[in-house]
Write an enzyme that holds these catalytic residues in place. Structure first.
Site, PDB file in Angstrom:
ATOM      1  N   LYS A   1       1.962  -3.164   7.382  1.00 56.04           N
ATOM      2  CA  LYS A   1       2.402  -3.585   6.002  1.00 56.04           C
ATOM      3  C   LYS A   1       3.769  -3.043   5.827  1.00 56.04           C
ATOM      4  O   LYS A   1       4.437  -3.799   4.856  1.00 56.04           O
ATOM      5  CB  LYS A   1       1.326  -2.753   5.288  1.00 56.04           C
ATOM      6  CG  LYS A   1      -0.089  -3.155   4.960  1.00 56.04           C
ATOM      7  CD  LYS A   1      -0.135  -4.633   4.564  1.00 56.04           C
ATOM      8  CE  LYS A   1       0.040  -4.633   3.180  1.00 56.04           C
ATOM      9  NZ  LYS A   1      -0.293  -6.021   2.632  1.00 56.04           N
TER      10      LYS A   1
ATOM     11  N   THR B   1       0.913  -1.092  -0.103  1.00 55.40           N
ATOM     12  CA  THR B   1      -0.084  -0.162  -0.037  1.00 55.40           C
ATOM     13  C   THR B   1       0.812   1.344  -0.018  1.00 55.40           C
ATOM     14  O   THR B   1       1.985   1.391   0.539  1.00 55.40           O
ATOM     15  CB  THR B   1      -0.838   0.006   1.318  1.00 55.40           C
ATOM     16  OG1 THR B   1      -1.564   1.285   1.541  1.00 55.40           O
ATOM     17  CG2 THR B   1      -0.123  -0.351   2.579  1.00 55.40           C
ATOM     18  N   ASP B   2       0.373   2.415  -0.548  1.00 56.33           N
ATOM     19  CA  ASP B   2       1.109   3.486  -0.354  1.00 56.33           C
ATOM     20  C   ASP B   2       0.996   4.172   1.157  1.00 56.33           C
ATOM     21  O   ASP B   2       1.596   5.054   1.338  1.00 56.33           O
ATOM     22  CB  ASP B   2       0.392   4.628  -1.417  1.00 56.33           C
ATOM     23  CG  ASP B   2      -1.344   5.147  -1.283  1.00 56.33           C
ATOM     24  OD1 ASP B   2      -1.759   4.493  -0.403  1.00 56.33           O
ATOM     25  OD2 ASP B   2      -1.449   5.989  -1.791  1.00 56.33           O
ATOM     26  N   GLU B   3       0.187   3.632   1.871  1.00 57.45           N
ATOM     27  CA  GLU B   3       0.202   4.183   3.409  1.00 57.45           C
ATOM     28  C   GLU B   3       1.491   3.858   3.999  1.00 57.45           C
ATOM     29  O   GLU B   3       1.605   4.567   5.185  1.00 57.45           O
ATOM     30  CB  GLU B   3      -0.927   3.345   4.194  1.00 57.45           C
ATOM     31  CG  GLU B   3      -2.573   3.591   3.484  1.00 57.45           C
ATOM     32  CD  GLU B   3      -3.633   3.690   4.590  1.00 57.45           C
ATOM     33  OE1 GLU B   3      -3.413   3.563   5.835  1.00 57.45           O
ATOM     34  OE2 GLU B   3      -4.682   3.753   3.888  1.00 57.45           O
TER      35      GLU B   3
ATOM     36  N   TYR C   1      -2.059  -0.516  11.062  1.00 54.55           N
ATOM     37  CA  TYR C   1      -2.089  -1.231   9.790  1.00 54.55           C
ATOM     38  C   TYR C   1      -0.898  -0.857   8.859  1.00 54.55           C
ATOM     39  O   TYR C   1      -0.258  -1.786   8.399  1.00 54.55           O
ATOM     40  CB  TYR C   1      -3.463  -0.840   8.975  1.00 54.55           C
ATOM     41  CG  TYR C   1      -3.457  -0.988   7.433  1.00 54.55           C
ATOM     42  CD1 TYR C   1      -3.554  -2.369   7.199  1.00 54.55           C
ATOM     43  CD2 TYR C   1      -3.385   0.063   6.623  1.00 54.55           C
ATOM     44  CE1 TYR C   1      -3.617  -2.621   5.638  1.00 54.55           C
ATOM     45  CE2 TYR C   1      -3.226  -0.119   5.237  1.00 54.55           C
ATOM     46  CZ  TYR C   1      -3.638  -1.756   4.855  1.00 54.55           C
ATOM     47  OH  TYR C   1      -3.407  -1.897   3.241  1.00 54.55           O
TER      48      TYR C   1
HETATM   49  P1  NAD Z   1      -9.783  -7.515   2.345  1.00 55.38           P
HETATM   50  O1  NAD Z   1      -9.647  -6.990   3.621  1.00 55.38           O
HETATM   51  O2  NAD Z   1     -10.689  -7.022   1.453  1.00 55.38           O
HETATM   52  O3  NAD Z   1      -9.238  -8.855   2.053  1.00 55.38           O
HETATM   53  C1  NAD Z   1      -8.362  -9.577   2.966  1.00 55.38           C
HETATM   54  C2  NAD Z   1      -8.679 -10.985   2.425  1.00 55.38           C
HETATM   55  O4  NAD Z   1      -7.484 -11.725   3.415  1.00 55.38           O
HETATM   56  C3  NAD Z   1      -9.837 -11.594   3.138  1.00 55.38           C
HETATM   57  O5  NAD Z   1     -10.514 -12.344   2.241  1.00 55.38           O
HETATM   58  C4  NAD Z   1      -9.407 -12.394   4.617  1.00 55.38           C
HETATM   59  O6  NAD Z   1     -10.267 -13.503   4.604  1.00 55.38           O
HETATM   60  C5  NAD Z   1      -8.201 -12.851   4.191  1.00 55.38           C
HETATM   61  N1  NAD Z   1      -7.237 -13.010   5.192  1.00 55.38           N
HETATM   62  C6  NAD Z   1      -7.277 -12.219   6.383  1.00 55.38           C
HETATM   63  N2  NAD Z   1      -6.250 -12.625   7.467  1.00 55.38           N
HETATM   64  C7  NAD Z   1      -5.981 -13.936   6.747  1.00 55.38           C
HETATM   65  C8  NAD Z   1      -5.052 -14.859   7.245  1.00 55.38           C
HETATM   66  N3  NAD Z   1      -4.226 -14.756   8.326  1.00 55.38           N
HETATM   67  N4  NAD Z   1      -4.670 -16.014   6.450  1.00 55.38           N
HETATM   68  C9  NAD Z   1      -5.372 -16.156   5.428  1.00 55.38           C
HETATM   69  N5  NAD Z   1      -6.264 -15.054   4.884  1.00 55.38           N
HETATM   70  C10 NAD Z   1      -6.488 -13.960   5.548  1.00 55.38           C
HETATM   71  O7  NAD Z   1      -8.612  -6.552   1.702  1.00 55.38           O
HETATM   72  P2  NAD Z   1      -8.205  -6.021   0.249  1.00 55.38           P
HETATM   73  O8  NAD Z   1      -8.798  -4.629   0.181  1.00 55.38           O
HETATM   74  O9  NAD Z   1      -8.581  -7.109  -0.712  1.00 55.38           O
HETATM   75  O10 NAD Z   1      -6.659  -5.761   0.295  1.00 55.38           O
HETATM   76  C11 NAD Z   1      -5.692  -6.728  -0.132  1.00 55.38           C
HETATM   77  C12 NAD Z   1      -4.313  -6.385   0.146  1.00 55.38           C
HETATM   78  O11 NAD Z   1      -3.932  -5.197  -0.815  1.00 55.38           O
HETATM   79  C13 NAD Z   1      -3.978  -6.259   1.404  1.00 55.38           C
HETATM   80  O12 NAD Z   1      -2.477  -6.695   1.491  1.00 55.38           O
HETATM   81  C14 NAD Z   1      -3.799  -4.607   1.557  1.00 55.38           C
HETATM   82  O13 NAD Z   1      -3.003  -4.301   2.283  1.00 55.38           O
HETATM   83  C15 NAD Z   1      -3.422  -4.371  -0.050  1.00 55.38           C
HETATM   84  N6  NAD Z   1      -3.890  -3.031  -0.239  1.00 55.38           N
HETATM   85  C16 NAD Z   1      -5.281  -2.643  -0.411  1.00 55.38           C
HETATM   86  C17 NAD Z   1      -5.762  -1.553  -0.812  1.00 55.38           C
HETATM   87  C18 NAD Z   1      -7.243  -1.141  -0.790  1.00 55.38           C
HETATM   88  O14 NAD Z   1      -7.817  -0.105  -1.225  1.00 55.38           O
HETATM   89  N7  NAD Z   1      -8.186  -2.055  -0.690  1.00 55.38           N
HETATM   90  C19 NAD Z   1      -4.708  -0.536  -1.621  1.00 55.38           C
HETATM   91  C20 NAD Z   1      -3.653  -1.007  -1.459  1.00 55.38           C
HETATM   92  C21 NAD Z   1      -3.123  -2.295  -0.812  1.00 55.38           C
HETATM   93  O1  DAU Z   2      -4.069   4.021   0.362  1.00 57.26           O
HETATM   94  C1  DAU Z   2      -4.308   2.759   0.255  1.00 57.26           C
HETATM   95  C2  DAU Z   2      -5.246   2.114   1.499  1.00 57.26           C
HETATM   96  O2  DAU Z   2      -6.423   2.616   1.281  1.00 57.26           O
HETATM   97  C3  DAU Z   2      -5.027   0.611   1.755  1.00 57.26           C
HETATM   98  O3  DAU Z   2      -3.806   0.211   2.223  1.00 57.26           O
HETATM   99  C4  DAU Z   2      -6.172   0.212   2.931  1.00 57.26           C
HETATM  100  O4  DAU Z   2      -6.239  -1.150   2.770  1.00 57.26           O
HETATM  101  C5  DAU Z   2      -7.564   0.571   2.450  1.00 57.26           C
HETATM  102  O5  DAU Z   2      -8.388   0.349   3.429  1.00 57.26           O
HETATM  103  C6  DAU Z   2      -7.420   2.240   2.310  1.00 57.26           C
HETATM  104  O6  DAU Z   2      -7.114   3.106   3.290  1.00 57.26           O
HETATM  105  P1  DAU Z   2      -7.943   4.161   3.872  1.00 57.26           P
HETATM  106  O7  DAU Z   2      -7.811   4.483   5.250  1.00 57.26           O
HETATM  107  O8  DAU Z   2      -7.607   5.495   3.012  1.00 57.26           O
HETATM  108  O9  DAU Z   2      -9.457   3.806   3.307  1.00 57.26           O
HETATM  109  P2  DAU Z   2     -10.853   4.123   4.055  1.00 57.26           P
HETATM  110  O10 DAU Z   2     -11.744   3.743   3.075  1.00 57.26           O
HETATM  111  O11 DAU Z   2     -10.924   3.502   5.427  1.00 57.26           O
HETATM  112  O12 DAU Z   2     -10.851   5.725   4.140  1.00 57.26           O
HETATM  113  C7  DAU Z   2     -10.663   6.464   2.999  1.00 57.26           C
HETATM  114  C8  DAU Z   2     -10.873   7.981   3.451  1.00 57.26           C
HETATM  115  O13 DAU Z   2     -12.081   8.186   3.860  1.00 57.26           O
HETATM  116  C9  DAU Z   2     -10.075   8.084   4.723  1.00 57.26           C
HETATM  117  O14 DAU Z   2      -9.338   9.652   4.620  1.00 57.26           O
HETATM  118  C10 DAU Z   2     -10.797   8.068   5.867  1.00 57.26           C
HETATM  119  C11 DAU Z   2     -12.035   8.690   5.256  1.00 57.26           C
HETATM  120  N1  DAU Z   2     -13.289   7.934   5.980  1.00 57.26           N
HETATM  121  C12 DAU Z   2     -13.395   6.736   5.981  1.00 57.26           C
HETATM  122  C13 DAU Z   2     -14.586   6.015   6.628  1.00 57.26           C
HETATM  123  C14 DAU Z   2     -14.780   4.292   6.554  1.00 57.26           C
HETATM  124  C15 DAU Z   2     -14.364   8.748   6.459  1.00 57.26           C
HETATM  125  O15 DAU Z   2     -14.248   9.964   6.241  1.00 57.26           O
HETATM  126  N2  DAU Z   2     -15.509   8.273   6.971  1.00 57.26           N
HETATM  127  C16 DAU Z   2     -15.739   6.637   6.938  1.00 57.26           C
HETATM  128  O16 DAU Z   2     -16.721   6.295   7.291  1.00 57.26           O
END
Ligand code: NAD
Ligand code: DAU
Length: 361
Positions: free
Chosen positions: A165, A135-137, A161
């Site tokens: 990561k 992630t970019d975080e 988180y």
């Molecule tokens: P998600 O939370 O939707 O899915 C995570 C999956 O991992 C689920 O199916 C869960 O059951 C499984 N899991 C969790 N713990 C586990 C364990 N111990 N063993 C096996 N499986 C397990 O997540 P996502 O949003 O699809 O993100 C996937 C990956 O991409 C993550 O590594 C996240 O850090 C990264 N990522 C997410 C975003 C985003 O915006 N969602 C952006 C950049 C990177």
């Molecule tokens: O940048 C990549 C990341 O983006 C991933 O690594 C994470 O897995 C993914 O969850 C996401 O993180 P964020 O914290 O940015 O995502 P989230 O959707 O939780 O929140 C997006 C923005 O919106 C953040 O600034 C918080 C805000 N927010 C979020 C929620 C859930 C609100 O204002 N209200 C809300 O209820």
């Protein structure tokens, strides 16, 4: 790439990746290891392009014996590692689970891969790949005038988180430098699209907007993220698997940086258009500023020049098109949404995260 171990393939991005890979790679077989935590959902895997090339294994990435067994049994030559605890707000409440899955889980997979591909084993390091989805975080927050993140930006994570990561990224890089493990890493911005669990900003706002409930915007809503449609992300990962250089990191993003409030307002406008029967007449009237997230990163921006020039990848969807497609998908899948929103663990999470926030900018 013949036998791919996908971890976390029942989650949001992992399931989108599996749909995509089965479609574009007709000879690849996939083993999908997922613990089915609250975020894992087998419904995300219905209607796969070719079920016969997908094997689901219900298990934990921290279970070394299980992971070793999968490498042996399925002759795994490629790992695409998505499994993680992924929600920042949950990491504030339950940090230990994040350390366990994101750090210990990644370490377990790295050790299993190192052993499986070592010496004179059936799959050698030169034919193998370990791709880590990050992630970019990990780069932390930007000031208003700071340049975008790039592959050389120092790590400065703010949340548990992002710290876990970051730890996992460091381990992956160390296994390459120390043991020669053939790794690649992608650091991607915020994804959105079909199958995203409705605890994250975009699907949460759609779900609440459709039900005519308050739309909780943290703080002043002027925090900035870069947003990428999930299908663009999985395409980027595929390109890195095919053409990326071993040991390299690639930043991936959507080339847009709207403040959160603009995202929420756009979703409201789309709902006004696509779901006009739902209350109220203007969904914008549901927006409610609530108490901010502790440690909330203010601004992200990401430079995607490297993956553009070296691998020829770039995002296809504009933000407006992607949001339209996403709202449409959620409106077209009420059974998927209600199966989650009626779950007691989901209701408990909503209550925990939002009931104490009250108002506030
Ligand atoms: P998600 O939370 O939707 O899915 C995570 C999956 O991992 C689920 O199916 C869960 O059951 C499984 N899991 C969790 N713990 C586990 C364990 N111990 N063993 C096996 N499986 C397990 O997540 P996502 O949003 O699809 O993100 C996937 C990956 O991409 C993550 O590594 C996240 O850090 C990264 N990522 C997410 C975003 C985003 O915006 N969602 C952006 C950049 C990177
Ligand atoms: O940048 C990549 C990341 O983006 C991933 O690594 C994470 O897995 C993914 O969850 C996401 O993180 P964020 O914290 O940015 O995502 P989230 O959707 O939780 O929140 C997006 C923005 O919106 C953040 O600034 C918080 C805000 N927010 C979020 C929620 C859930 C609100 O204002 N209200 C809300 O209820």
């Amino acid at each position: 790439m013949k036998n791919v171990l996908v971890t976390g393939g029942a989650g949001f991005i992992g399931s989108n990746f599996i749909h995509y890979l089965l479609r574009v790679e007709p000879d690849v077989r996939i083993v999908n290891l997922d613990a089915l935590t609250y975020a894992g959902n087998l419904a995300n895997l219905s209607g796969l392009p070719d079920e016969s090339r997908h094997t689901f294994v219900h298990g934990n990435i921290c279970d070394r014996a299980l992971v070793d067994g999968l490498f042996q049994r399925y002759q795994v030559d490629t790992v695409v590692h998505f499994a993680a605890e992924s929600h920042v707000d949950r990491s504030i409440r339950d940090p230990g689970t994040f350390v366990q899955t994101n750090v210990v889980g990644t370490y377990t997979l790295l050790e299993a891969a190192r052993q499986a591909w070592a010496g004179d084993s059936a799959i050698s390091m030169s034919e193998a790949r370990f791709h880590h989805v990050s992630t970019d975080e990990v780069f932390g927050t930007l000031g208003p005038a700071d340049p975008p993140f790039n592959e050389a930006t120092p790590y400065a994570p703010s949340s548990v988180y992002s710290a876990t990561k970051a730890s996992s990224d460091h381990l992956v890089r160390a296994y390459h430098r120390t043991y020669g493990l053939p790794v690649t890493i992608t650091n991607c911005s915020n994804n959105y699209g079909p199958y995203q669990f409705p605890e994250k900003l975009i699907p949460l706002m759609i779900l609440k907007g459709v039900m005519g409930q308050d739309l909780p915007v943290y703080g002043d809503g002027k925090q900035v993220r870069d947003w990428l449609y999930v299908e663009d992300h999985v395409e980027a990962i595929h390109q890195v698997l095919k053409r990326g250089d071993i040991g390299q990191t690639y930043c991936v993003g959507g080339d847009n940086q709207p403040p959160n409030i603009e995202i929420v307002e756009t979703i409201c406008d789309i709902l006004d258009e696509l779901a006009p029967g739902t209350p109220p007449a203007s969904h914008r009237s549901l927006i409610k500023h609530v108490v901010d997230r502790p440690g909330h990163d203010r601004r992200y921006d990401i430079n995607i020049q490297k993956i553009k020039t070296e691998l020829g990848w770039q995002p296809r969807r504009t933000l407006r098109d992607g949001l339209l497609a996403t709202v449409t998908w959620y409106l077209d899948h009420p059974e998927w949404v209600s199966a989650i929103s009626q779950r007691s663990d989901f209701k408990t999470w909503m209550e925990h995260n939002y009931s104490q926030r009250g108002g506030g900018k």
